[in-house]
Structures are given as structure tokens and as C-alpha cells.
Design a protein around this motif. Structure first.
Motif, PDB file in Angstrom:
ATOM      1  N   SER A   1       0.864  -1.175   0.000  1.00  0.00           N
ATOM      2  CA  SER A   1       0.000   0.000   0.000  1.00  0.00           C
ATOM      3  C   SER A   1       0.903   1.228   0.000  1.00  0.00           C
ATOM      4  CB  SER A   1      -0.898  -0.007   1.237  1.00  0.00           C
ATOM      5  OG  SER A   1      -0.110  -0.032   2.421  1.00  0.00           O
ATOM      6  N   VAL A   2       0.374   2.375  -0.395  1.00  0.00           N
ATOM      7  CA  VAL A   2       1.188   3.588  -0.512  1.00  0.00           C
ATOM      8  C   VAL A   2       1.793   3.985   0.833  1.00  0.00           C
ATOM      9  CG1 VAL A   2       1.114   6.065  -1.040  1.00  0.00           C
ATOM     10  CG2 VAL A   2      -0.040   4.440  -2.541  1.00  0.00           C
ATOM     11  N   ASP A   3       1.050   3.762   1.919  1.00  0.00           N
ATOM     12  CA  ASP A   3       1.560   4.142   3.239  1.00  0.00           C
ATOM     13  C   ASP A   3       2.476   3.089   3.847  1.00  0.00           C
ATOM     14  OD1 ASP A   3      -0.179   2.140   3.992  1.00  0.00           O
ATOM     15  OD2 ASP A   3      -1.547   3.441   5.105  1.00  0.00           O
ATOM     16  N   GLY A   4       2.684   1.977   3.138  1.00  0.00           N
ATOM     17  CA  GLY A   4       3.588   0.939   3.609  1.00  0.00           C
ATOM     18  C   GLY A   4       3.033   0.041   4.694  1.00  0.00           C
ATOM     19  N   GLN A   5       1.794   0.294   5.120  1.00  0.00           N
ATOM     20  CA  GLN A   5       1.226  -0.500   6.219  1.00  0.00           C
ATOM     21  C   GLN A   5       0.924  -1.930   5.784  1.00  0.00           C
ATOM     22  OE1 GLN A   5       1.047   0.797   9.504  1.00  0.00           O
ATOM     23  NE2 GLN A   5       2.385   2.132   8.306  1.00  0.00           N
ATOM     24  N   ILE A   6       0.485  -2.089   4.538  1.00  0.00           N
ATOM     25  CA  ILE A   6       0.253  -3.429   3.985  1.00  0.00           C
ATOM     26  C   ILE A   6       1.393  -3.724   3.019  1.00  0.00           C
ATOM     27  CG2 ILE A   6      -1.314  -4.918   2.690  1.00  0.00           C
ATOM     28  CD1 ILE A   6      -3.570  -2.960   3.455  1.00  0.00           C
ATOM     29  N   SER A   7       2.094  -4.823   3.220  1.00  0.00           N
ATOM     30  CA  SER A   7       3.208  -5.174   2.347  1.00  0.00           C
ATOM     31  C   SER A   7       3.220  -6.680   2.137  1.00  0.00           C
ATOM     32  CB  SER A   7       4.532  -4.712   2.958  1.00  0.00           C
ATOM     33  OG  SER A   7       5.611  -5.025   2.100  1.00  0.00           O
ATOM     34  N   HIS A   8       2.893  -7.103   0.919  1.00  0.00           N
ATOM     35  CA  HIS A   8       2.913  -8.526   0.577  1.00  0.00           C
ATOM     36  C   HIS A   8       4.253  -8.847  -0.073  1.00  0.00           C
ATOM     37  CE1 HIS A   8      -1.223  -8.627   1.643  1.00  0.00           C
ATOM     38  NE2 HIS A   8      -1.661  -7.987   0.572  1.00  0.00           N
ATOM     39  N   GLN A   9       4.940  -9.861   0.452  1.00  0.00           N
ATOM     40  CA  GLN A   9       6.262 -10.217  -0.057  1.00  0.00           C
ATOM     41  C   GLN A   9       6.329 -11.706  -0.357  1.00  0.00           C
ATOM     42  OE1 GLN A   9       9.711  -8.639   1.943  1.00  0.00           O
ATOM     43  NE2 GLN A   9       8.478  -7.242   3.185  1.00  0.00           N
ATOM     44  N   ILE A  10       6.978 -12.038  -1.461  1.00  0.00           N
ATOM     45  CA  ILE A  10       7.171 -13.438  -1.847  1.00  0.00           C
ATOM     46  C   ILE A  10       8.592 -13.609  -2.368  1.00  0.00           C
ATOM     47  CG2 ILE A  10       6.579 -15.184  -3.596  1.00  0.00           C
ATOM     48  CD1 ILE A  10       4.553 -15.106  -1.387  1.00  0.00           C
ATOM     49  N   LYS A  11       9.232 -14.728  -2.009  1.00  0.00           N
ATOM     50  CA  LYS A  11      10.530 -15.083  -2.574  1.00  0.00           C
ATOM     51  C   LYS A  11      10.472 -16.532  -3.043  1.00  0.00           C
ATOM     52  CE  LYS A  11      14.495 -15.742  -0.139  1.00  0.00           C
ATOM     53  NZ  LYS A  11      15.756 -15.401   0.571  1.00  0.00           N
ATOM     54  N   GLU A  12      10.836 -16.754  -4.299  1.00  0.00           N
ATOM     55  CA  GLU A  12      10.828 -18.099  -4.877  1.00  0.00           C
ATOM     56  C   GLU A  12      12.067 -18.279  -5.750  1.00  0.00           C
ATOM     57  OE1 GLU A  12       8.821 -20.656  -4.502  1.00  0.00           O
ATOM     58  OE2 GLU A  12       7.280 -19.715  -3.251  1.00  0.00           O
ATOM     59  N   SER A  13      12.430 -19.522  -5.989  1.00  0.00           N
ATOM     60  CA  SER A  13      13.570 -19.824  -6.852  1.00  0.00           C
ATOM     61  C   SER A  13      13.172 -20.788  -7.950  1.00  0.00           C
ATOM     62  CB  SER A  13      14.718 -20.437  -6.029  1.00  0.00           C
ATOM     63  OG  SER A  13      15.200 -19.525  -5.070  1.00  0.00           O
ATOM     64  N   GLY A  14      13.913 -20.769  -9.039  1.00  0.00           N
ATOM     65  CA  GLY A  14      13.657 -21.660 -10.167  1.00  0.00           C
ATOM     66  C   GLY A  14      14.687 -21.430 -11.250  1.00  0.00           C
ATOM     67  N   GLN A  15      14.557 -22.141 -12.357  1.00  0.00           N
ATOM     68  CA  GLN A  15      15.541 -22.018 -13.442  1.00  0.00           C
ATOM     69  C   GLN A  15      14.976 -21.352 -14.687  1.00  0.00           C
ATOM     70  OE1 GLN A  15      17.205 -26.060 -13.786  1.00  0.00           O
ATOM     71  NE2 GLN A  15      18.975 -25.307 -12.651  1.00  0.00           N
ATOM     72  N   ASN A  16      13.661 -21.344 -14.818  1.00  0.00           N
ATOM     73  CA  ASN A  16      13.044 -20.701 -15.975  1.00  0.00           C
ATOM     74  C   ASN A  16      12.566 -19.301 -15.557  1.00  0.00           C
ATOM     75  OD1 ASN A  16      10.752 -19.812 -17.722  1.00  0.00           O
ATOM     76  ND2 ASN A  16      11.194 -21.724 -18.797  1.00  0.00           N
ATOM     77  N   PRO A  17      13.160 -18.225 -16.116  1.00  0.00           N
ATOM     78  CA  PRO A  17      12.838 -16.875 -15.637  1.00  0.00           C
ATOM     79  C   PRO A  17      11.376 -16.485 -15.857  1.00  0.00           C
ATOM     80  CG  PRO A  17      14.216 -16.766 -17.612  1.00  0.00           C
ATOM     81  CD  PRO A  17      14.198 -18.191 -17.171  1.00  0.00           C
ATOM     82  N   HIS A  18      10.808 -16.905 -16.975  1.00  0.00           N
ATOM     83  CA  HIS A  18       9.418 -16.554 -17.275  1.00  0.00           C
ATOM     84  C   HIS A  18       8.465 -17.249 -16.295  1.00  0.00           C
ATOM     85  CE1 HIS A  18       6.053 -15.234 -19.722  1.00  0.00           C
ATOM     86  NE2 HIS A  18       5.579 -16.459 -19.701  1.00  0.00           N
ATOM     87  N   GLU A  19       8.675 -18.549 -16.113  1.00  0.00           N
ATOM     88  CA  GLU A  19       7.824 -19.312 -15.191  1.00  0.00           C
ATOM     89  C   GLU A  19       7.957 -18.793 -13.762  1.00  0.00           C
ATOM     90  OE1 GLU A  19       8.860 -23.405 -15.622  1.00  0.00           O
ATOM     91  OE2 GLU A  19       8.036 -23.578 -17.664  1.00  0.00           O
ATOM     92  N   LEU A  20       9.182 -18.425 -13.374  1.00  0.00           N
ATOM     93  CA  LEU A  20       9.413 -17.924 -12.025  1.00  0.00           C
ATOM     94  C   LEU A  20       8.686 -16.602 -11.802  1.00  0.00           C
ATOM     95  CD1 LEU A  20      10.860 -18.229  -9.300  1.00  0.00           C
ATOM     96  CD2 LEU A  20      12.856 -17.099 -10.323  1.00  0.00           C
ATOM     97  N   GLY A  21       8.747 -15.709 -12.799  1.00  0.00           N
ATOM     98  CA  GLY A  21       8.043 -14.435 -12.688  1.00  0.00           C
ATOM     99  C   GLY A  21       6.548 -14.618 -12.522  1.00  0.00           C
ATOM    100  N   LEU A  22       5.987 -15.543 -13.285  1.00  0.00           N
ATOM    101  CA  LEU A  22       4.550 -15.832 -13.186  1.00  0.00           C
ATOM    102  C   LEU A  22       4.196 -16.439 -11.836  1.00  0.00           C
ATOM    103  CD1 LEU A  22       3.818 -17.322 -16.746  1.00  0.00           C
ATOM    104  CD2 LEU A  22       3.212 -15.039 -15.891  1.00  0.00           C
ATOM    105  N   LYS A  23       5.082 -17.299 -11.328  1.00  0.00           N
ATOM    106  CA  LYS A  23       4.833 -17.966 -10.038  1.00  0.00           C
ATOM    107  C   LYS A  23       4.802 -16.957  -8.898  1.00  0.00           C
ATOM    108  CE  LYS A  23       6.689 -21.701  -7.112  1.00  0.00           C
ATOM    109  NZ  LYS A  23       7.790 -22.700  -6.990  1.00  0.00           N
ATOM    110  N   VAL A  24       5.780 -16.060  -8.872  1.00  0.00           N
ATOM    111  CA  VAL A  24       5.835 -15.048  -7.810  1.00  0.00           C
ATOM    112  C   VAL A  24       4.637 -14.100  -7.924  1.00  0.00           C
ATOM    113  CG1 VAL A  24       7.148 -13.080  -6.906  1.00  0.00           C
ATOM    114  CG2 VAL A  24       8.338 -15.198  -7.516  1.00  0.00           C
ATOM    115  N   ALA A  25       4.290 -13.737  -9.151  1.00  0.00           N
ATOM    116  CA  ALA A  25       3.123 -12.860  -9.353  1.00  0.00           C
ATOM    117  C   ALA A  25       1.856 -13.520  -8.816  1.00  0.00           C
ATOM    118  CB  ALA A  25       2.970 -12.529 -10.839  1.00  0.00           C
ATOM    119  N   GLN A  26       1.661 -14.800  -9.134  1.00  0.00           N
ATOM    120  CA  GLN A  26       0.449 -15.493  -8.688  1.00  0.00           C
ATOM    121  C   GLN A  26       0.389 -15.593  -7.172  1.00  0.00           C
ATOM    122  OE1 GLN A  26      -2.242 -16.456 -10.676  1.00  0.00           O
ATOM    123  NE2 GLN A  26      -3.083 -16.558  -8.602  1.00  0.00           N
TER     124      GLN A  26
END
Length: 310
Positions: A267-292
């Protein structure tokens, strides 16, 4: 046979420095080619009295440059990757992504020496919602004040105006050789404190799809590791339909061929912050996974809410 190539660049000092660096690298390998710079003023350069998030739209620093490419007034263009929308104009491609500079943010102080000892209610200059939200998450007492302009303009404002600190990208400071000239205390903000913008520290060299000669010479500057990291980050951004009006951060690192991608939606005020960290070998698939995973945590609701209120 000598060939002349016209290179498009924004008129800012940093943009021209980056463009001249690319040309210098190419000139060594292709001495028979003559390179000429055409300076282009973009919408983002013209509107300096409004924060980028309020100007709205994507491609504030690249649209006019892409028009010049499509009109064949220039042959390729050098951009800061973080300014390039997740979807390019039809008919254009990224011809090369050179090795990335330091992607972190730098907090420069008037008198303090670190984030913790900034006084209560200190004024921090940044026009980036991403930077503001992450700093407010740690220090909700801080006052965020918009600041625009090139590096020396912002440093002058730090000195002369009521800012206690300002935030700048390390990459720009290093490319402009400003770090050694800074007369103020500064710290690099690690990724746990302030995760970088998607593509920060990387350059994008854009050209026309099908321009074989230009694409071939640009490929000599390609850094595959940087490219894979940036693909993961930009896939994340595209899947979230993000832009500068949303506090989104994404940064990928690579070790032993494994990509680790961290993504944040706040959120703009920083009060809500959703964070995800994932690893993988395919950059496209990894980007989609973290987004989901961010979407599953509620990222879309934050993004939609900000758009509705904007």
C-alpha cells in the motif's frame, strides 16, 4: 564499407552518459561504423512539477523514443530498463541487455548517517511510490516529499531545501561518477530494507525487429545472466499489470544457474506489504509464479484500489 547508425537517447545527463558508454563499447568492436546521437525529449522529461505516479500512463520516458525508432529516424535507443514498459511497442525488440550495474537504492543524508538515526518526522525526498512505501513500512513517522530532476538538481535540493534525506539509484550515481563527489553521508539500502525496482541498474538497448545488422552488433553487448534476471522481474511486473503508480518491487539474483526472485506489492503508506521469494531455473515461469503468489495474498486488491483512487 562505413555505415552510420543513429542512436536515440533522452537528453538527460545520465541518459547521454549511458548512451555514450554503449557506443564506446560498440566502437571498439566495429570501428568501421559511425555512431551519431539524436537527443529526444520525452513526456517524463517535460513534466517536472508533478510526481510520475500522477502523470499516469506507461512509457513516460520511452514512448517518443519508440516513435523515432518506428519512424526510422534512429536505429537503436538506450534506455534505463526500469523505464521500459513490460510490453514494447509492436515492431520493436530489446536487442541487448548489458551487464547490470549495482541495482540498489542509496539514501543520502543532510546530517544523519543512517536510516535509524533520522529524526522523528524527518522529510525524505523521493517521487517513487515503491521507495516511499518500503521506507514507511520501516519508519512510518517519516514524511515523504516529492522530488524530481537530475542527480545534481536533487543533491542541490537536499542541501538548500527542507529535506533530511533523499533517495537515488546507486547505478545512476556510479555511472555519473558521483559517489566519490558526494559531500553528504550516504548508505546503500539492502534489498531487505528497500527492494529495487524491476530492471533497476540494467540498460535496455531497443531496436526494430528485423533490423538484422543492428541486432547482430548489439548482441555483442548481451549479458545472459542479467537478461534472465530482468526477464523474471519484468514477467512479474507484466503479470501484475504494474506501473509507476503502484508500489511494486521485483529483484532477481542468479547463483549456480538458479534464479531467486523477490517480489513486493505494498500500500502507498507501507502499512500493507505482501512479499514473496521463490527460486527456479526458468525466468518466465518464475516471474509468473511469484506474481500469482502475490495475487493470492491480495496484491490485485491493492493495485485495483490504488487505480480506483487515482
Amino acid at each position: 564499407m562505413t555505415r552510420k547508425i543513429i542512436v536515440g537517447s533522452r537528453r538527460s545527463q545520465l541518459a547521454l552518459t549511458q548512451t555514450k558508454w554503449v557506443i564506446s563499447k560498440l566502437q571498439v568492436q566495429f570501428p568501421e561504423v559511425t555512431f551519431e546521437i539524436e537527443e529526444i525529449v520525452t513526456k517524463g522529461d517535460r513534466i517536472l512539477d508533478v510526481t510520475l505516479s500522477k502523470v499516469g500512463g506507461k512509457g513516460l520516458f520511452v514512448s517518443e523514443v519508440e516513435d523515432a525508432l518506428l519512424d526510422k529516424r534512429i536505429d537503436f535507443a538506450v534506455h534505463s530498463m526500469k523505464d521500459v514498459p513490460s510490453e514494447l511497442a509492436a515492431g520493436l525488440v530489446i536487442g541487448a541487455i548489458p551487464k547490470r550495474e549495482n541495482p540498489l537504492d542509496c539514501l543520502i543524508f543532510k546530517t544523519a548517517t543512517d536510516l535509524e538515526n533520522l529524526p522523528e518526522g524527518a522529510i525524505v525526498g523521493t517521487s517513487s511510490l515503491r521507495r516511499a512505501a518500503q521506507l514507511l513500512h520501516i519508519r512510518p513517522d517519516l514524511q515523504m516529499k516529492p522530488i524530481r530532476g537530475n542527480i545534481d538538481t536533487r543533491l542541490r535540493k537536499l542541501q538548500e531545501e527542507d529535506f533530511d534525506a533523499i533517495v537515488l539509484a546507486v547505478a545512476g550515481l556510479k555511472r555519473m561518477d558521483w559517489l566519490d563527489k558526494l559531500q553528504h553521508p550516504y548508505v546503500f539500502l539492502d534489498e531487505q530494507t528497500c527492494l529495487p525496482a524491476v530492471g533497476q541498474g540494467a540498460l535496455a538497448i531497443e531496436c526494430r525487429d528485423g533490423d538484422t545488422f543492428v541486432q547482430e552488433i548489439l548482441q555483442t553487448l548481451q549479458d545472459d545472466e542479467t537478461s534472465n534476471a530482468v526477464i523474471a522481474e519484468r514477467t512479474l511486473l507484466k503479470a501484475l499489470d504494474g506501473g509507476c503508480e503502484i508500489p511494486i518491487a521485483g529483484y532477481a539474483t542468479i547463483k549456480n544457474n538458479e534464479i531467486t526472485l523477490r517480489g513486493i506489492v505494498s500500500s502507498v503508506d507501507g502499512q500493507i506489504s505482501h512479499q514473496i521469494k521463490e527460486s527456479g531455473q526458468n525466468p518466465h515461469e518464475l516471474g509468473l509464479k511469484v506474481a500469482q503468489k502475490l495475487i493470492d495474498l491480495g496484491a490485485k486488491e491493492i493495485i485495483q484500489g490504488l487505480r480506483n483512487n487515482g
